[in-house]
Design an enzyme around this catalytic site. Structure first.
Site, PDB file in Angstrom:
ATOM      1  N   HIS A  16      17.785 -20.978   8.681  1.00 22.51           N
ATOM      2  CA  HIS A  16      18.654 -21.591   7.535  1.00 22.51           C
ATOM      3  C   HIS A  16      19.731 -21.212   7.007  1.00 22.51           C
ATOM      4  O   HIS A  16      19.290 -19.109   6.930  1.00 22.51           O
ATOM      5  CB  HIS A  16      17.495 -22.495   6.839  1.00 22.51           C
ATOM      6  CG  HIS A  16      16.512 -21.117   5.886  1.00 22.51           C
ATOM      7  ND1 HIS A  16      15.567 -19.878   6.901  1.00 22.51           N
ATOM      8  CD2 HIS A  16      16.703 -20.111   4.888  1.00 22.51           C
ATOM      9  CE1 HIS A  16      14.659 -19.601   5.546  1.00 22.51           C
ATOM     10  NE2 HIS A  16      15.661 -19.969   4.394  1.00 22.51           N
ATOM     11  N   LYS A  17      20.435 -21.524   6.635  1.00 18.52           N
ATOM     12  CA  LYS A  17      21.524 -20.380   6.142  1.00 18.52           C
ATOM     13  C   LYS A  17      21.989 -18.801   6.712  1.00 18.52           C
ATOM     14  O   LYS A  17      23.056 -18.436   5.883  1.00 18.52           O
ATOM     15  CB  LYS A  17      20.932 -19.497   4.385  1.00 18.52           C
ATOM     16  CG  LYS A  17      20.924 -21.670   3.886  1.00 18.52           C
ATOM     17  CD  LYS A  17      20.366 -21.017   2.055  1.00 18.52           C
ATOM     18  CE  LYS A  17      20.336 -22.085   1.260  1.00 18.52           C
ATOM     19  NZ  LYS A  17      19.867 -22.087  -0.202  1.00 18.52           N
TER      20      LYS A  17
END
Length: 211
Positions: free
Chosen positions: A140-141
């Site tokens: 994620h991210k």
């Protein structure tokens, strides 16, 4: 995808790209490659038609077909992408295997190759014309620039930034928050625990600069 696809390139990732489009029931019209010895041959019953710069085939792209650039070499990949944008006013389509997982919260550019069992996590940002080999994991991210290649089974942890044109070998682990600079190379099996500078090559566990 309603239109069939012409694949530019008939080596390297071209064959798995065909499998990806087949997995999504997308028709592949044919391949274009600069190697004349391949003309008239087939890959899994799909013909290699001619040269990627042949106007007779290029004029089909945008009107009757989509295009995907299946070339591993970054410089030639960029050349073909720029040719499509300038001559045909089209961006290559993404090739995403049906067994890949792309979060609904992830952002993807154009012309990416995303093979089977790749995971792209929530809030990840992926540029254009990247290559993600089988089972690569983008947490994620993470932020992935254009023309990045990530090898099979590599793990890119949360909030990692990989800048344009970087090459990550197979089985690499990049710890959270690290930045991999533009054009950098990370050798297969490396564990990256610190940021890597522009155009640097690193290898090992922990990864160290190769002089």
């Amino acid at each position: 995808m309603e239109k069939p696809v012409i694949i530019l390139g008939a080596k390297g990732i071209a064959h798995p790209a065909l499998e990806i489009f087949n997995s999504n029931q997308v028709i592949v019209y044919g391949f274009l490659d600069e190697d004349q010895s391949l003309y008239g041959t087939e890959i899994n019953n799909i013909p290699i038609l001619g040269n990627p710069e042949d106007e007779g085939f290029l004029k089909l792209i945008g009107k009757k077909t989509e295009a995907f650039v299946a070339v591993d070499d970054v410089k030639y990949r960029k050349f073909l992408v720029e040719m499509l944008i300038e001559n045909r006013k089209v961006q290559p389509v993404n090739a995403i295997h049906e067994r890949a997982y792309v979060s609904t919260d992830a952002a993807l550019g154009h012309g990416n190759f995303i093979n089977a069992n790749v995971t792209i996590g929530a809030g990840a940002k992926v540029g254009s014309h990247c290559i993600f080999h089988t089972a690569a994991l983008i947490d994620h991210k993470a932020v992935i620039g254009d023309f990045v290649q990530i090898g099979a089974g590599s793990i890119v942890n949360a909030e990692v930034t990989i800048e344009e044109g970087a090459f990550i070998g197979s089985g690499v682990t990049i710890v959270a928050g690290v930045t991999i600079g533009k054009g950098a190379r990370v050798g297969a099996g490396s564990v990256v625990i610190g940021s890597v500078g522009k155009n640097e090559t690193v290898f090992g566990n922990p990864a160290a600069k190769v002089k």
